[in-house]
Design a protein around this motif. Structure first.
Motif, PDB file in Angstrom:
ATOM      1  N   VAL A 141     -13.074   4.370   1.161  1.00 56.49           N
ATOM      2  CA  VAL A 141     -12.398   3.548   1.638  1.00 56.49           C
ATOM      3  C   VAL A 141     -12.073   3.657  -0.834  1.00 56.49           C
ATOM      4  CG1 VAL A 141     -11.069   1.660   0.947  1.00 56.49           C
ATOM      5  CG2 VAL A 141     -12.057   2.176   3.262  1.00 56.49           C
ATOM      6  N   SER A 142     -10.902   4.427  -1.398  1.00 46.42           N
ATOM      7  CA  SER A 142     -11.259   3.795  -2.407  1.00 46.42           C
ATOM      8  C   SER A 142      -9.920   2.667  -3.248  1.00 46.42           C
ATOM      9  CB  SER A 142      -9.293   5.561  -2.890  1.00 46.42           C
ATOM     10  OG  SER A 142     -10.954   6.716  -2.853  1.00 46.42           O
ATOM     11  N   ALA A 143      -9.362   2.249  -2.887  1.00 47.10           N
ATOM     12  CA  ALA A 143      -8.664   0.585  -2.921  1.00 47.10           C
ATOM     13  C   ALA A 143      -7.643   0.413  -2.476  1.00 47.10           C
ATOM     14  CB  ALA A 143      -7.862   1.718  -4.046  1.00 47.10           C
ATOM     15  N   ILE A 144      -6.880  -0.481  -2.430  1.00 46.79           N
ATOM     16  CA  ILE A 144      -6.378  -1.418  -1.366  1.00 46.79           C
ATOM     17  C   ILE A 144      -5.193  -1.418  -2.157  1.00 46.79           C
ATOM     18  CG2 ILE A 144      -6.581  -3.662  -0.226  1.00 46.79           C
ATOM     19  CD1 ILE A 144      -9.771  -3.629  -0.223  1.00 46.79           C
ATOM     20  N   ALA A 145      -3.866  -1.256  -1.234  1.00 45.77           N
ATOM     21  CA  ALA A 145      -3.077  -2.168  -1.500  1.00 45.77           C
ATOM     22  C   ALA A 145      -2.667  -3.547  -1.072  1.00 45.77           C
ATOM     23  CB  ALA A 145      -1.805  -0.765  -1.814  1.00 45.77           C
ATOM     24  N   TYR A 146      -1.035  -4.082  -1.446  1.00 48.51           N
ATOM     25  CA  TYR A 146      -0.583  -4.984  -0.916  1.00 48.51           C
ATOM     26  C   TYR A 146       0.796  -4.967  -1.283  1.00 48.51           C
ATOM     27  CZ  TYR A 146       0.217  -8.167  -5.168  1.00 48.51           C
ATOM     28  OH  TYR A 146       0.294  -7.734  -5.966  1.00 48.51           O
ATOM     29  N   SER A 147       2.142  -5.587  -0.154  1.00 52.83           N
ATOM     30  CA  SER A 147       2.932  -5.880  -0.520  1.00 52.83           C
ATOM     31  C   SER A 147       3.554  -6.811   0.336  1.00 52.83           C
ATOM     32  CB  SER A 147       4.065  -4.755   0.310  1.00 52.83           C
ATOM     33  OG  SER A 147       5.060  -4.979   0.649  1.00 52.83           O
ATOM     34  N   LYS A 148       4.361  -7.806  -0.638  1.00 54.04           N
ATOM     35  CA  LYS A 148       4.852  -9.058   0.171  1.00 54.04           C
ATOM     36  C   LYS A 148       6.442  -8.946   0.580  1.00 54.04           C
ATOM     37  CE  LYS A 148       2.608 -11.672  -3.550  1.00 54.04           C
ATOM     38  NZ  LYS A 148       2.828 -12.838  -4.408  1.00 54.04           N
ATOM     39  N   ASP A 149       6.715  -8.120   0.387  1.00 54.94           N
ATOM     40  CA  ASP A 149       8.432  -7.069   0.373  1.00 54.94           C
ATOM     41  C   ASP A 149       8.998  -6.603   1.913  1.00 54.94           C
ATOM     42  OD1 ASP A 149       8.287  -7.065  -2.095  1.00 54.94           O
ATOM     43  OD2 ASP A 149       8.286  -5.884  -2.292  1.00 54.94           O
ATOM     44  N   ASP A 150       8.118  -7.396   2.841  1.00 60.82           N
ATOM     45  CA  ASP A 150       8.156  -6.869   4.070  1.00 60.82           C
ATOM     46  C   ASP A 150       8.646  -8.162   4.471  1.00 60.82           C
ATOM     47  OD1 ASP A 150       6.949  -3.973   4.862  1.00 60.82           O
ATOM     48  OD2 ASP A 150       5.632  -5.055   3.273  1.00 60.82           O
ATOM     49  N   ALA A 151       9.597  -7.279   5.190  1.00 57.86           N
ATOM     50  CA  ALA A 151       9.679  -9.422   6.429  1.00 57.86           C
ATOM     51  C   ALA A 151       9.573  -8.502   8.483  1.00 57.86           C
ATOM     52  CB  ALA A 151      11.300  -9.951   6.524  1.00 57.86           C
TER      53      ALA A 151
END
Ligand code: ADP
Ligand code: ASP
Ligand code: MG
Length: 407
Positions: free
Chosen positions: A252-262
């Motif tokens: 695993v190289s990196a972790i992303a996130y998003s708060k823009d989903d519903a």
């Protein structure tokens, strides 16, 4: 003479002192014998202010006038940086999108680049000048200003680098490079010296806003050498490279996130052929992208629940479209939830290593974090969780995959 494209983001142009610092990076590149094309974003906070103004005036984001307003921030920063460079004896001049020209389609606020006329920039450089180009904006064939989507000046820079066959495209920003996770949330995140195009594309698509997703796709397709680095230090940043250039590949190289989903759940949908098509067809016709989808088993063989996610900004419109479709479908309830977040772990090493998903699920379970939806690709696993648990999830996963900085 080799050509370098240098792009400066909003924070890097946030005040006069920072613009002077950006001018310093341009002069360093010129001093090492490169030709330079500069691409600028608007000064920090400016695009948000302009979007709010356009909204207050009733501007539909898909209208030409919306883009005429929102694109103007880049014009100010291009002029200011050109002035600063001229002040130090560098014959710089600003170029707006239409002066390049950078021609796009007419999808206002999310326009696609069709082509670039390289002659004006070429002529400027032939005469010893340094073009300072407004990022984020273009022009349609019939002369209307367009914008490329938020964060789109990265795309302007990479597209110009590809068209001008630049040796490198440097994205100067407010962090030291691409980190194992957003360093503003995970203090133990560390800078990566290299990341593959594929991983960077997944991370950007899953919300890591350090690079605009389409800019990574263009860089990958045109083999543009892309570097993300700090405009404050100018120290070597992260190179986005081909997989065979990466010396030590992590699983695993990196972790992303998003708060823009519903999340939307359709309760009690009839369980028969054609229901998914009747549900998702009208959403797609309305231009609404659906991301994660899960359909539960049908306990009675007659009705089932179906859950999926859309962009939070599309939620209102999606609910209106669904209410219309549901006249025929007859779900008993439609339940929206926008307090969700998506966490994605990314790494090309997943192709050859088992157990990555298992570790993700176990780590979240240990922290009592419930997984609502799961989706995977060859090099990514995403889960949807309650937004309140986002920071805990990111920090726990970062440690679990051995990504924490050691010093
Ligand atoms: P700019 O204005 O320079 O374009 P952005 O705000 O668009 O800058 O992107 C830089 C920001 O991206 C950083 O300040 C950081 O908070 C965020 N970010 C999210 N994920 C990452 C990551 N994996 N590595 C580095 N920065 C990240
Ligand atoms: N100024 C634009 C924005 O804030 C484009 C960019 O920053 O890349 O979205
Ligand atoms: Mg950006």
């Amino acid at each position: 003479m080799s050509l370098v494209v240098q792009k400066f983001g909003g924070t890097s142009l946030g005040d006069m002192e920072r613009i002077a610092r950006a001018a310093g990076h341009v002069m360093t590149a010129l001093g090492s014998g490169h030709r330079v094309v500069v691409v600028v974003s608007a000064m920090a906070g400016e695009t948000d202010r302009l979007v709010a103004l356009a909204k207050a005036a009733g501007g539909d984001p898909e209208s030409a006038e919306h883009d005429a307003i929102v694109a103007s921030g880049e014009q100010v920063s291009a002029g200011l940086l050109a002035l600063m460079l001229r002040d130090t004896g560098v014959p710089a001049r600003s170029f707006h999108g239409w002066q390049v020209p950078l021609i796009t389609d007419s999808s206002h606020s999310r326009a696609r680049v069709l082509r670039i006329g390289p002659d004006a920039l070429g002529a400027c450089m032939e005469a010893g000048g340094v073009p300072v180009v407004t990022g984020f904006q273009g022009v349609t064939d019939d002369g209307r200003i367009t914008t490329l989507g938020r964060g789109g000046s990265d795309l302007s820079a990479v597209t110009l680098a590809a068209r001008l066959d630049a040796e490198r495209c440097d994205i100067f920003t407010d962090v030291d490079g691409v980190f194992t996770c957003d360093p503003r949330i995970v203090a133990k995140a560390h800078k990566l010296d290299m990341i593959t195009y594929e991983e960077m594309l997944e991370l950007a698509s899953q919300g890591a806003k350090v690079l605009h997703a389409r800019s990574v796709a263009v860089a990958m397709n045109h083999r543009v050498r892309l570097q993300v680095l700090s405009s404050f230090t100018g120290a070597p940043g992260t190179m986005v490279v081909d997989e065979d250039e990466v010396v030590e590949q992590q699983v695993v190289s990196a972790i992303a996130y998003s708060k823009d989903d519903a999340k939307i759940t359709m309760i009690g949908l009839p369980d028969r052929p054609g229901v998914a098509a009747a549900l998702f067809g009208p959403l797609s016709d309305a231009g609404i992208n659906v991301d994660m989808i899960v359909q539960n088993i049908s306990p009675d063989g007659e009705s089932t629940d179906l859950t999926f996610t859309v962009a939070e900004s599309d939620l209102g419109q999606a609910l209106a479209v669904l209410a219309e479709s549901n006249r025929d479908l007859g779900a008993s309830d439609i339940v929206p939830d926008s307090s969700v977040a998506k966490v994605s772990v990314v790494g090309v090493g997943m192709r050859s290593h088992a157990g990555v998903a298992g570790r993700m699920f176990a780590t979240l379970a240990d922290r009592g974090i419930n997984i609502q939806l799961i989706s995977t690709s060859e090099i990514k696993i995403s889960v949807l969780i309650a937004e309140d648990y986002l920071e805990l999830a990111l920090r726990s996963l970062h440690s679990a995959y051995g990504l924490d900085a050691t010093d």
